[in-house]
Design a protein around this motif. Structure first.
Motif, PDB file in Angstrom:
ATOM      1  N   ASP A  98       0.883  -1.170   0.000  1.00  0.00           N
ATOM      2  CA  ASP A  98       0.000   0.000   0.000  1.00  0.00           C
ATOM      3  C   ASP A  98       0.918   1.217   0.000  1.00  0.00           C
ATOM      4  O   ASP A  98       1.548   1.522   1.010  1.00  0.00           O
ATOM      5  CB  ASP A  98      -0.892  -0.016   1.243  1.00  0.00           C
ATOM      6  CG  ASP A  98      -1.811   1.199   1.319  1.00  0.00           C
ATOM      7  OD1 ASP A  98      -1.917   1.937   0.320  1.00  0.00           O
ATOM      8  OD2 ASP A  98      -2.403   1.421   2.394  1.00  0.00           O
ATOM      9  N   VAL A  99       1.023   1.901  -1.129  1.00  0.00           N
ATOM     10  CA  VAL A  99       1.991   2.974  -1.288  1.00  0.00           C
ATOM     11  C   VAL A  99       1.314   4.250  -1.747  1.00  0.00           C
ATOM     12  O   VAL A  99       0.494   4.240  -2.672  1.00  0.00           O
ATOM     13  CB  VAL A  99       3.086   2.596  -2.315  1.00  0.00           C
ATOM     14  CG1 VAL A  99       4.138   3.695  -2.426  1.00  0.00           C
ATOM     15  CG2 VAL A  99       3.739   1.277  -1.939  1.00  0.00           C
ATOM     16  N   VAL A 100       1.667   5.356  -1.100  1.00  0.00           N
ATOM     17  CA  VAL A 100       1.205   6.668  -1.546  1.00  0.00           C
ATOM     18  C   VAL A 100       2.431   7.520  -1.851  1.00  0.00           C
ATOM     19  O   VAL A 100       3.478   7.368  -1.226  1.00  0.00           O
ATOM     20  CB  VAL A 100       0.333   7.386  -0.483  1.00  0.00           C
ATOM     21  CG1 VAL A 100      -0.946   6.616  -0.248  1.00  0.00           C
ATOM     22  CG2 VAL A 100       1.097   7.579   0.818  1.00  0.00           C
ATOM     23  N   PHE A 101       2.298   8.378  -2.837  1.00  0.00           N
ATOM     24  CA  PHE A 101       3.351   9.351  -3.119  1.00  0.00           C
ATOM     25  C   PHE A 101       2.850  10.722  -2.703  1.00  0.00           C
ATOM     26  O   PHE A 101       1.743  11.126  -3.054  1.00  0.00           O
ATOM     27  CB  PHE A 101       3.716   9.370  -4.600  1.00  0.00           C
ATOM     28  CG  PHE A 101       4.737  10.446  -4.924  1.00  0.00           C
ATOM     29  CD1 PHE A 101       6.068  10.275  -4.581  1.00  0.00           C
ATOM     30  CD2 PHE A 101       4.350  11.633  -5.532  1.00  0.00           C
ATOM     31  CE1 PHE A 101       7.003  11.274  -4.848  1.00  0.00           C
ATOM     32  CE2 PHE A 101       5.272  12.630  -5.801  1.00  0.00           C
ATOM     33  CZ  PHE A 101       6.606  12.452  -5.463  1.00  0.00           C
ATOM     34  N   ILE A 102       3.668  11.436  -1.941  1.00  0.00           N
ATOM     35  CA  ILE A 102       3.316  12.775  -1.482  1.00  0.00           C
ATOM     36  C   ILE A 102       4.310  13.762  -2.085  1.00  0.00           C
ATOM     37  O   ILE A 102       5.502  13.728  -1.768  1.00  0.00           O
ATOM     38  CB  ILE A 102       3.359  12.863   0.058  1.00  0.00           C
ATOM     39  CG1 ILE A 102       2.427  11.818   0.681  1.00  0.00           C
ATOM     40  CG2 ILE A 102       2.989  14.270   0.521  1.00  0.00           C
ATOM     41  CD1 ILE A 102       2.539  11.727   2.193  1.00  0.00           C
ATOM     42  N   GLY A 103       3.824  14.602  -2.961  1.00  0.00           N
ATOM     43  CA  GLY A 103       4.679  15.604  -3.562  1.00  0.00           C
ATOM     44  C   GLY A 103       4.948  16.727  -2.581  1.00  0.00           C
ATOM     45  O   GLY A 103       4.021  17.311  -2.025  1.00  0.00           O
ATOM     46  N   ALA A 104       6.219  17.011  -2.338  1.00  0.00           N
ATOM     47  CA  ALA A 104       6.550  18.045  -1.354  1.00  0.00           C
ATOM     48  C   ALA A 104       7.990  18.499  -1.519  1.00  0.00           C
ATOM     49  O   ALA A 104       8.852  17.752  -1.988  1.00  0.00           O
ATOM     50  CB  ALA A 104       6.345  17.516   0.066  1.00  0.00           C
ATOM     51  N   ASP A 105       8.237  19.738  -1.115  1.00  0.00           N
ATOM     52  CA  ASP A 105       9.577  20.301  -1.026  1.00  0.00           C
ATOM     53  C   ASP A 105       9.929  20.336   0.450  1.00  0.00           C
ATOM     54  O   ASP A 105       9.416  21.180   1.198  1.00  0.00           O
ATOM     55  CB  ASP A 105       9.602  21.705  -1.620  1.00  0.00           C
ATOM     56  CG  ASP A 105      10.972  22.369  -1.543  1.00  0.00           C
ATOM     57  OD1 ASP A 105      11.876  21.802  -0.893  1.00  0.00           O
ATOM     58  OD2 ASP A 105      11.130  23.458  -2.112  1.00  0.00           O
ATOM     59  N   ILE A 106      10.784  19.429   0.901  1.00  0.00           N
ATOM     60  CA  ILE A 106      11.032  19.294   2.336  1.00  0.00           C
ATOM     61  C   ILE A 106      11.828  20.455   2.927  1.00  0.00           C
ATOM     62  O   ILE A 106      12.013  20.519   4.142  1.00  0.00           O
ATOM     63  CB  ILE A 106      11.731  17.968   2.678  1.00  0.00           C
ATOM     64  CG1 ILE A 106      13.130  17.905   2.051  1.00  0.00           C
ATOM     65  CG2 ILE A 106      10.870  16.788   2.268  1.00  0.00           C
ATOM     66  CD1 ILE A 106      14.023  16.865   2.685  1.00  0.00           C
ATOM     67  N   SER A 107      12.288  21.372   2.088  1.00  0.00           N
ATOM     68  CA  SER A 107      12.988  22.539   2.629  1.00  0.00           C
ATOM     69  C   SER A 107      12.022  23.510   3.290  1.00  0.00           C
ATOM     70  O   SER A 107      12.440  24.433   3.985  1.00  0.00           O
ATOM     71  CB  SER A 107      13.781  23.251   1.530  1.00  0.00           C
ATOM     72  OG  SER A 107      12.924  23.871   0.596  1.00  0.00           O
ATOM     73  N   GLU A 108      10.713  23.291   3.092  1.00  0.00           N
ATOM     74  CA  GLU A 108       9.683  24.153   3.663  1.00  0.00           C
ATOM     75  C   GLU A 108       9.003  23.449   4.829  1.00  0.00           C
ATOM     76  O   GLU A 108       8.482  22.347   4.688  1.00  0.00           O
ATOM     77  CB  GLU A 108       8.660  24.546   2.596  1.00  0.00           C
ATOM     78  CG  GLU A 108       9.275  25.332   1.435  1.00  0.00           C
ATOM     79  CD  GLU A 108       8.239  25.802   0.435  1.00  0.00           C
ATOM     80  OE1 GLU A 108       7.020  25.731   0.755  1.00  0.00           O
ATOM     81  OE2 GLU A 108       8.638  26.232  -0.659  1.00  0.00           O
ATOM     82  N   VAL A 109       9.001  24.095   5.979  1.00  0.00           N
ATOM     83  CA  VAL A 109       8.485  23.481   7.211  1.00  0.00           C
ATOM     84  C   VAL A 109       7.023  23.066   7.071  1.00  0.00           C
ATOM     85  O   VAL A 109       6.641  21.959   7.466  1.00  0.00           O
ATOM     86  CB  VAL A 109       8.653  24.443   8.407  1.00  0.00           C
ATOM     87  CG1 VAL A 109       7.998  23.862   9.659  1.00  0.00           C
ATOM     88  CG2 VAL A 109      10.134  24.707   8.663  1.00  0.00           C
ATOM     89  N   ALA A 110       6.213  23.926   6.496  1.00  0.00           N
ATOM     90  CA  ALA A 110       4.790  23.611   6.361  1.00  0.00           C
ATOM     91  C   ALA A 110       4.580  22.348   5.532  1.00  0.00           C
ATOM     92  O   ALA A 110       3.665  21.556   5.805  1.00  0.00           O
ATOM     93  CB  ALA A 110       4.048  24.791   5.732  1.00  0.00           C
ATOM     94  N   GLN A 111       5.420  22.156   4.531  1.00  0.00           N
ATOM     95  CA  GLN A 111       5.277  20.968   3.702  1.00  0.00           C
ATOM     96  C   GLN A 111       5.732  19.710   4.442  1.00  0.00           C
ATOM     97  O   GLN A 111       5.167  18.628   4.258  1.00  0.00           O
ATOM     98  CB  GLN A 111       6.035  21.143   2.388  1.00  0.00           C
ATOM     99  CG  GLN A 111       5.428  22.237   1.514  1.00  0.00           C
ATOM    100  CD  GLN A 111       5.814  22.112   0.062  1.00  0.00           C
ATOM    101  OE1 GLN A 111       5.884  21.017  -0.493  1.00  0.00           O
ATOM    102  NE2 GLN A 111       6.065  23.247  -0.579  1.00  0.00           N
TER     103      GLN A 111
END
Length: 262
Positions: free
Chosen positions: A59-72
């Motif tokens: 069961d896999v989900v992909f979460i698009g995010a820029d981890i340099s941003e705290v909110a993300q």
């Protein structure tokens, strides 16, 4: 025989669409993990990676995010917890190795490197640890560092410093939450053969096709570190098989720090 040592693992893996991150995610699935959240910025690569692992029964989900941003980072943890029904593992594999010597690194580059390599992992760890504490559940975190924490090449000043900071954070977290059975360890790979490294060599060092074969021929063991090989160590650290291991920084390289000459 396929190991089931990570059958109870429900993990967030950053940089999970390629390179080290995908190798770790694939190894986790091969070891019985059936709940994964891959994190990255490239939606197309993420979709392909998630589909490949779903084909193996996970069961896999992909979460698009820029981890340099705290909110993300905060959004990533919240979405993973909701999608997987909780998480008990985190692999911080995403990073930037942007080049710059001490005298060449400007404020923007320094901030970018530290935001991606330190601030992102910090707040992802914060979110996962808070989640585990609320559930009074054990968990395991593995940070992917670099042998550059021992010194680093001149053109990797900010990068080396950022990985050194994450090394200290690894030990600090391990110490702070050991009585809560939340473990935190790190691997320190040397020069690796990844898609990202191919891009780096061609962009920053003027390498041409065939650079890998030439470089590997000069290595003590005839090759660079392979993601799949490193992944086995990461998945061991995540699993219950690694027991009470916490606060460990493990070099994974064919060159030994401290040796002078041959």
């Amino acid at each position: 025989m396929i190991s089931a040592r990570n059958a109870e693992t429900r993990a967030i893996v950053t940089g999970g669409a390629q390179g080290i991150g995908f190798a770790v995610a694939e190894a986790l699935v091969d070891e019985g993990c059936r709940a994964l959240a891959l994190v990255g910025r490239d939606e197309a690569k993420g979709a392909r990676a998630a589909a490949a692992l779903r084909a193996k029964g996970a069961d896999v989900v992909f979460i698009g995010a820029d981890i340099s941003e705290v909110a993300q980072c905060q959004r990533v943890v919240a979405m993973a917890v909701e999608a997987l029904g909780g998480v008990n593992a985190l692999v911080n594999a995403a990073a930037t190795s942007a080049r710059g010597a001490l005298t060449e690194t400007d404020e923007a580059l320094f901030d970018h490197v530290f935001a991606t390599n330190v601030r992102g992992p910090f707040f992802l760890m914060q979110g996962v640890v808070r989640h585990l504490l609320e559930r009074e559940a054990p968990g395991s975190i593995v940070n992917v560092l670099s042998v550059n924490i021992h010194c680093g090449q001149p053109f990797l000043a900010a990068y080396s410093a950022s990985k050194g900071a994450l090394a200290t954070l690894t030990k600090n977290t391990a110490n702070a939450y050991r009585t809560n059975r939340i473990r935190c360890n790190a691997v320190l790979p040397g020069w690796m053969d990844t898609e990202g490294e191919d891009m780096v060599q061609k962009k920053w060092h003027g390498a041409s096709d065939g650079w890998l074969e030439k470089v590997e021929a000069k290595q003590p063991m005839g090759k660079l570190v392979k993601p799949r090989e490193l992944a086995g160590l990461v998945t061991y650290m995540l699993s219950p098989e690694s027991g009470v291991m916490t606060g460990a920084l493990v070099d994974y390289d064919q060159n030994v720090p401290g040796i002078i000459g041959e």
